[in-house]
Design a protein around this motif. Structure first.
Motif, PDB file in Angstrom:
ATOM      1  N   ALA A  31       6.310  20.942  48.608  1.00 50.16           N
ATOM      2  CA  ALA A  31       5.823  21.917  49.594  1.00 50.16           C
ATOM      3  C   ALA A  31       6.916  22.916  49.959  1.00 50.16           C
ATOM      4  O   ALA A  31       6.662  24.129  50.100  1.00 50.16           O
ATOM      5  CB  ALA A  31       5.347  21.178  50.840  1.00 50.16           C
ATOM      6  N   ILE A  32       8.132  22.426  50.092  1.00 45.77           N
ATOM      7  CA  ILE A  32       9.268  23.290  50.450  1.00 45.77           C
ATOM      8  C   ILE A  32       9.535  24.295  49.316  1.00 45.77           C
ATOM      9  O   ILE A  32       9.700  25.498  49.550  1.00 45.77           O
ATOM     10  CB  ILE A  32      10.529  22.407  50.690  1.00 45.77           C
ATOM     11  N   ALA A  33       9.543  23.800  48.088  1.00 41.88           N
ATOM     12  CA  ALA A  33       9.859  24.662  46.942  1.00 41.88           C
ATOM     13  C   ALA A  33       8.735  25.672  46.676  1.00 41.88           C
ATOM     14  O   ALA A  33       8.985  26.779  46.189  1.00 41.88           O
ATOM     15  CB  ALA A  33      10.101  23.806  45.700  1.00 41.88           C
ATOM     16  N   TYR A  34       7.520  25.304  47.031  1.00 41.33           N
ATOM     17  CA  TYR A  34       6.407  26.247  46.885  1.00 41.33           C
ATOM     18  C   TYR A  34       6.576  27.408  47.876  1.00 41.33           C
ATOM     19  O   TYR A  34       6.445  28.588  47.510  1.00 41.33           O
ATOM     20  CB  TYR A  34       5.066  25.537  47.137  1.00 41.33           C
ATOM     21  N   ARG A  35       6.911  27.054  49.106  1.00 38.53           N
ATOM     22  CA  ARG A  35       6.973  28.102  50.146  1.00 38.53           C
ATOM     23  C   ARG A  35       8.213  28.972  49.998  1.00 38.53           C
ATOM     24  O   ARG A  35       8.184  30.175  50.253  1.00 38.53           O
ATOM     25  CB  ARG A  35       6.929  27.439  51.542  1.00 38.53           C
ATOM     26  N   VAL A  36       9.328  28.334  49.594  1.00 37.61           N
ATOM     27  CA  VAL A  36      10.578  29.096  49.415  1.00 37.61           C
ATOM     28  C   VAL A  36      11.072  28.809  47.992  1.00 37.61           C
ATOM     29  O   VAL A  36      11.778  27.817  47.759  1.00 37.61           O
ATOM     30  CB  VAL A  36      11.641  28.695  50.465  1.00 37.61           C
ATOM     31  N   PRO A  37      10.708  29.625  47.028  1.00 32.58           N
ATOM     32  CA  PRO A  37      11.061  29.334  45.630  1.00 32.58           C
ATOM     33  C   PRO A  37      12.562  29.133  45.428  1.00 32.58           C
ATOM     34  O   PRO A  37      12.969  28.365  44.547  1.00 32.58           O
ATOM     35  CB  PRO A  37      10.537  30.566  44.885  1.00 32.58           C
ATOM     36  N   GLN A  38      13.373  29.767  46.265  1.00 32.92           N
ATOM     37  CA  GLN A  38      14.822  29.578  46.184  1.00 32.92           C
ATOM     38  C   GLN A  38      15.229  28.121  46.428  1.00 32.92           C
ATOM     39  O   GLN A  38      16.324  27.716  46.101  1.00 32.92           O
ATOM     40  CB  GLN A  38      15.461  30.442  47.273  1.00 32.92           C
ATOM     41  N   PHE A  39      14.323  27.341  47.040  1.00 32.58           N
ATOM     42  CA  PHE A  39      14.614  25.934  47.317  1.00 32.58           C
ATOM     43  C   PHE A  39      14.166  25.016  46.174  1.00 32.58           C
ATOM     44  O   PHE A  39      13.963  23.819  46.362  1.00 32.58           O
ATOM     45  CB  PHE A  39      13.937  25.497  48.625  1.00 32.58           C
ATOM     46  N   GLU A  40      14.022  25.591  45.000  1.00 32.35           N
ATOM     47  CA  GLU A  40      13.738  24.773  43.814  1.00 32.35           C
ATOM     48  C   GLU A  40      14.911  23.813  43.572  1.00 32.35           C
ATOM     49  O   GLU A  40      14.730  22.654  43.208  1.00 32.35           O
ATOM     50  CB  GLU A  40      13.553  25.712  42.609  1.00 32.35           C
ATOM     51  N   ALA A  41      16.136  24.327  43.836  1.00 28.88           N
ATOM     52  CA  ALA A  41      17.336  23.502  43.613  1.00 28.88           C
ATOM     53  C   ALA A  41      17.901  23.077  44.974  1.00 28.88           C
ATOM     54  O   ALA A  41      18.662  23.821  45.599  1.00 28.88           O
ATOM     55  CB  ALA A  41      18.375  24.305  42.837  1.00 28.88           C
ATOM     56  N   ILE A  42      17.478  21.903  45.413  1.00 31.78           N
ATOM     57  CA  ILE A  42      17.996  21.386  46.686  1.00 31.78           C
ATOM     58  C   ILE A  42      18.365  19.915  46.508  1.00 31.78           C
ATOM     59  O   ILE A  42      17.913  19.259  45.568  1.00 31.78           O
ATOM     60  CB  ILE A  42      16.983  21.537  47.859  1.00 31.78           C
ATOM     61  N   ARG A  43      19.190  19.427  47.444  1.00 32.31           N
ATOM     62  CA  ARG A  43      19.665  18.043  47.352  1.00 32.31           C
ATOM     63  C   ARG A  43      19.457  17.378  48.714  1.00 32.31           C
ATOM     64  O   ARG A  43      19.930  17.895  49.734  1.00 32.31           O
ATOM     65  CB  ARG A  43      21.160  18.068  46.988  1.00 32.31           C
ATOM     66  N   LEU A  44      18.760  16.258  48.695  1.00 36.84           N
ATOM     67  CA  LEU A  44      18.537  15.522  49.945  1.00 36.84           C
ATOM     68  C   LEU A  44      19.837  14.850  50.349  1.00 36.84           C
ATOM     69  O   LEU A  44      20.426  14.104  49.553  1.00 36.84           O
ATOM     70  CB  LEU A  44      17.445  14.460  49.716  1.00 36.84           C
TER      71      LEU A  44
END
Ligand code: FAD
Length: 399
Positions: free
Chosen positions: A303-316
Motif C-alpha cells: 500500500a505504501i509503495a503504491y501511494r508513493v512509488p519512491q517508497f518501492e525501496a524501503i527497509r523496515l
C-alpha cells in the motif's frame, strides 16, 4: 507493590498512564480542590499501556465539533506547556506540523470531506479542501491516479512529544501531593443502595475508602467497570506501527497520510512511520501483543509503495503492536459519572485519539470532580447516558 499511606482518599484513580496522570495533575493544581488523591498503577513499566505504544499525533480534523475544540485546547496546552506546568525548568514541547492528509477516492467521500472541512474551519481550524491537481502541485511524490480530492491542514497538526507531557504530569502531580503507587485495584464494594462505590480493594489486600473512583484503565476499562457491576463497550484491539527507512527520501515532509486503502503513514524524523489495523480486527486478550509479520509484507508495504512509488525501496527498521481502548459503539470517549453509581467516573474508550485529548479531557474530568460540573469545555456529549440508550455519538474521522 506499594502500600498506600492512608485508608481513605477523596479520589482513587485506577490506572496511572496518560489519563490517570492528567486527571491527578489537573486536580493538584486547582486551588479549589484540596482532597487526597491516590493513583493506582498495576504496571509502572507501562509494558502494555496504550500510552507507551502511541503514535503521538494531534489533529483538528474531526467531524464532531467538540472533538475539534478539544484538540484546539490540546494545541494551546502544548504550545504553552511551561506556563501550564508552572515551572521554568519544564521544556518546550515540540509540535511538528506537517498536517494530516485525508484522501478521498470516490466523489461521495470528497463531498463528506468538504462538509467536514466546513465544520473544522468554522471552529478555527486551518483545513483546506484540495483538488487532485492541488495535491500534486504541493506533494508531487504521491501516486494520485485513484484519488479525487483531499483535506489537509498544515496548522497545528502532526507529531507532538506526548511522552514528556506524561512524565511531567506524573512528577508534578506527585510533587503537588498526589500519591502515585505501584498497586492494582482488584475489587470494589458498593453501598447498600448500590449507588456509590464505598471502597476499592488492592492486590496487596488493603481496602481503601473512596469519595470518587476514576476509571483510567485504558484497554482494561471493562475489567475495572466489572468491579462495580457495570459495563462499557470498550475492548482491546491490536494496532500495528512500522518504522521504515527509505533509500530515496522524499526531500520534504510526508503529511500524515490517511489512505483509503486502510494504511496511514507520515514522516518520523529522518525515518517514516506507517500504521494499520489487521484485516480481521477482533478484540484480543489483554496481554496479546504478538505480531503478524505478514501484515507488513502483504498489506502495509504494497500500500505504501503504491501511494508513493519512491517508497518501492524501503527497509523496515522497527515495528510494534499496541492496543486501542476501542469503543465499539461510536469510537468516541466515554467521560463523566455513571448514571446510577454517581461516584464512578469514566475516562475511557479513546480508540486512536486519546493522547491528544488528554489535556482537555483530564481538565474537564478534574472540574467535574472539584465542582460537579464542566467549567471550560462542556463534555456532556461524551456522557455514559448515550451508552445506556445505545445512541452512538459518531465521530467519522477515525484512524
Ligand atoms: C498504536 C497506537 C497509536 C496511537 N496513536 C495515537 C495518536 O497518534 N494520537 C492520539 O491522540 N492517540 C493515539 N493513540 C491513543 C492513545 O495512545 C491512548 O488513547 C491513550 O494513551 C490512552 O491513555 P490511557 O491512560 O487511557 O490508557 P493506557 O495508556 O492504556 O493506561 C491505562 C493504565 O491503567 C493501568 N491499569 C489497568 N487496570 C488497572 C488496575 N485494575 N489497577 C491499576 N492499574 C490498572 C494499566 O496498567 C495502564 O498503565 C494511539 C494508541 C495506539 C495503541
Amino acid at each position: 507493590m506499594q502500600a498506600p499511606a492512608h485508608t481513605s482518599y477523596d479520589v482513587v484513580i485506577v490506572g496511572g498512564a496518560m489519563y490517570g496522570a492528567s486527571v491527578a495533575w489537573w486536580l493538584t493544581r486547582n486551588p479549589d480542590f484540596d482532597g487526597r488523591i491516590l493513583v493506582l498503577e498495576r504496571d509502572p513499566t507501562y509494558e502494555f499501556a496504550s500510552t507507551t505504544h502511541t503514535n503521538s499525533c494531534i489533529r483538528q480534523q474531526f467531524t464532531a465539533e467538540i472533538n475539534v475544540k478539544i484538540s484546539q485546547f490540546g494545541v494551546e496546552f502544548i504550545r504553552n506547556f511551561q506556563d501550564f506546568i508552572g515551572d521554568a525548568e519544564a521544556p518546550e514541547i515540540p509540535l511538528h506540523s506537517y498536517g494530516y492528509m485525508y484522501f478521498a477516492a470516490i466523489p461521495e467521500d470528497a463531498a463528506a470531506m468538504k462538509a467536514a472541512q466546513q465544520v473544522q474551519a468554522a471552529n478555527g481550524a486551518g483545513t483546506r479542501h484540495l483538488t487532485r491537481d492541488q495535491i500534486a502541485a504541493e506533494y508531487p511524490f504521491y501516486n494520485l491516479e485513484d484519488i479525487t480530492a483531499a483535506n489537509h491542514n498544515p496548522l497545528n497538526e502532526g507529531y507532538f512529544d506526548g511522552a514528556t507531557i506524561f512524565d511531567w504530569w506524573k512528577r508534578k502531580a506527585r510533587a503537588q501531593g498526589a500519591e502515585i503507587i505501584h498497586n492494582e485495584a482488584v475489587s470494589m464494594t458498593l453501598n447498600a443502595a448500590g449507588c456509590r462505590v464505598e471502597s476499592v480493594t488492592l492486590a496487596t489486600g488493603e481496602t481503601i475508602a473512596c469519595g470518587q473512583v476514576v476509571n483510567a484503565s485504558g484497554p482494561r476499562a471493562r475489567l475495572t467497570c466489572a468491579m462495580a457491576g457495570i459495563d462499557i463497550p470498550v475492548e482491546p484491539r491490536k494496532r500495528y506501527t512500522f518504522i521504515f527507512d527509505a533509500e530515496n527520501p522524499l526531500g520534504q515532509d510526508l503529511p500524515l497520510t490517511i489512505d483509503p486503502n486502510g494504511v496511514h503513514m507520515r514522516s518520523d524524523g529522518r525515518y517514516y512511520l506507517a500504521g494499520c489495523p489487521p484485516d480481521i480486527d477482533p478484540p484480543v486478550d489483554y496481554t496479546d501483543f504478538t505480531e503478524d509479520h505478514s501484515l507488513w509484507q502483504e498489506k502495509a508495504w504494497p500500500a505504501i509503495a503504491y501511494r508513493v512509488p519512491q517508497f518501492e525501496a524501503i527497509r523496515l527498521i522497527n515495528s510494534w503492536v499496541g492496543h486501542y481502548a476501542y469503543n465499539t459503539l461510536d469510537h468516541n470517549a466515554i467521560v463523566g459519572p455513571h448514571s446510577r453509581i454517581s461516584n464512578f467516573l469514566f475516562v475511557n474508550g479513546f480508540s486512536g485519539h486519546g493522547l491528544q485529548q488528554s489535556p482537555a479531557i483530564g481538565r474537564g474530568l478534574s472540574e467535574w470532580i472539584a465542582y460537579g460540573e464542566y467549567r471550560s469545555i462542556d463534555l456532556s456529549e461524551f456522557g455514559y447516558g448515550r451508552i445506556e440508550r445505545n445512541e452512538p455519538f459518531i465521530e467519522k474521522a477515525v484512524i
